[in-house]
Design a protein around this motif. Structure first.
Motif: not given
Length: 184
Positions: A38-43, A47, A50-51, A53, A58, A124
């Motif tokens: 979860l954290k890696y997919f977001i980071l 920033a 747009n992404m 999830f 992930s 990132s």
């Protein structure tokens, strides 16, 4: 978050990665992998972009994902545990292959990646560096034996390289707030 942990547990069970673990170990590794995914997919995404999830994407153990990096770290730790059971003599006389040089050069870029991420206020850069290092290591590992290398000097050099790759992966992921399991 619980969905990610549950998905990590399910995926790991399907892949047979938990066969030799107790239930408590399975739960802990699933928590580490699920939260890491979860954290890696977001980071990993800048920033300013747009992404969308995608939980299935992930949690994949291949590609630019947290579990892929975590699995590589666990693989290296397994190699190092097995190597510590055998006698190896350290030597710096062994000539380096092209892949070993490439891996050492990639490791040397860690400080610059961290510095740039700080300047840009963008984690990132660290996430993507960890992925790139992991890809280079996995290609090296695919092409060259570490534990079964007959030349003791080459084996010792490769173990030192692997140990340092693991150290950098752990430090990089730690900067992102992501744990790496010793076993998977």
């Amino acid at each position: 978050m619980q969905l990610m942990v549950d998905d990590a547990l399910k995926t790991s069970m399907e892949l047979g990665k938990f066969d030799d673990m107790s239930e408590a170990e399975r739960q802990e590794v699933a928590r580490i992998v699920g939260m890491g995914a979860l954290k890696y997919f977001i980071l990993k995404v800048d920033a300013r972009k747009n992404m969308l999830f995608n939980p299935e994407e992930s949690i994949d153990f291949n590609g630019n994902t947290g579990p892929f990096i975590q699995y590589t770290y666990a693989r290296i730790r397994s190699i190092l545990r097995k190597a510590s059971q055998k006698e190896t003599t350290a030597g710096s006389e062994a000539p380096l292959s092209e892949k070993e040089i490439e891996l050492i050069q990639k490791m040397s870029e860690f400080g610059a990646a961290v510095e740039q991420a700080g300047k840009d206020y963008s984690p990132s850069g660290i996430a993507n560096y960890c992925y790139e290092l992991t890809k280079v290591f996995n290609q090296f590992y695919h092409d060259y034996s570490i534990l079964n290398e007959p030349d003791e000097q080459k084996k010792a050099v490769r173990l030192v390289i692997a140990k340092n790759v693991a150290k950098i992966i752990k430090n990089g992921m730690s900067l992102l707030g992501i744990e790496v399991p010793e076993r998977m």
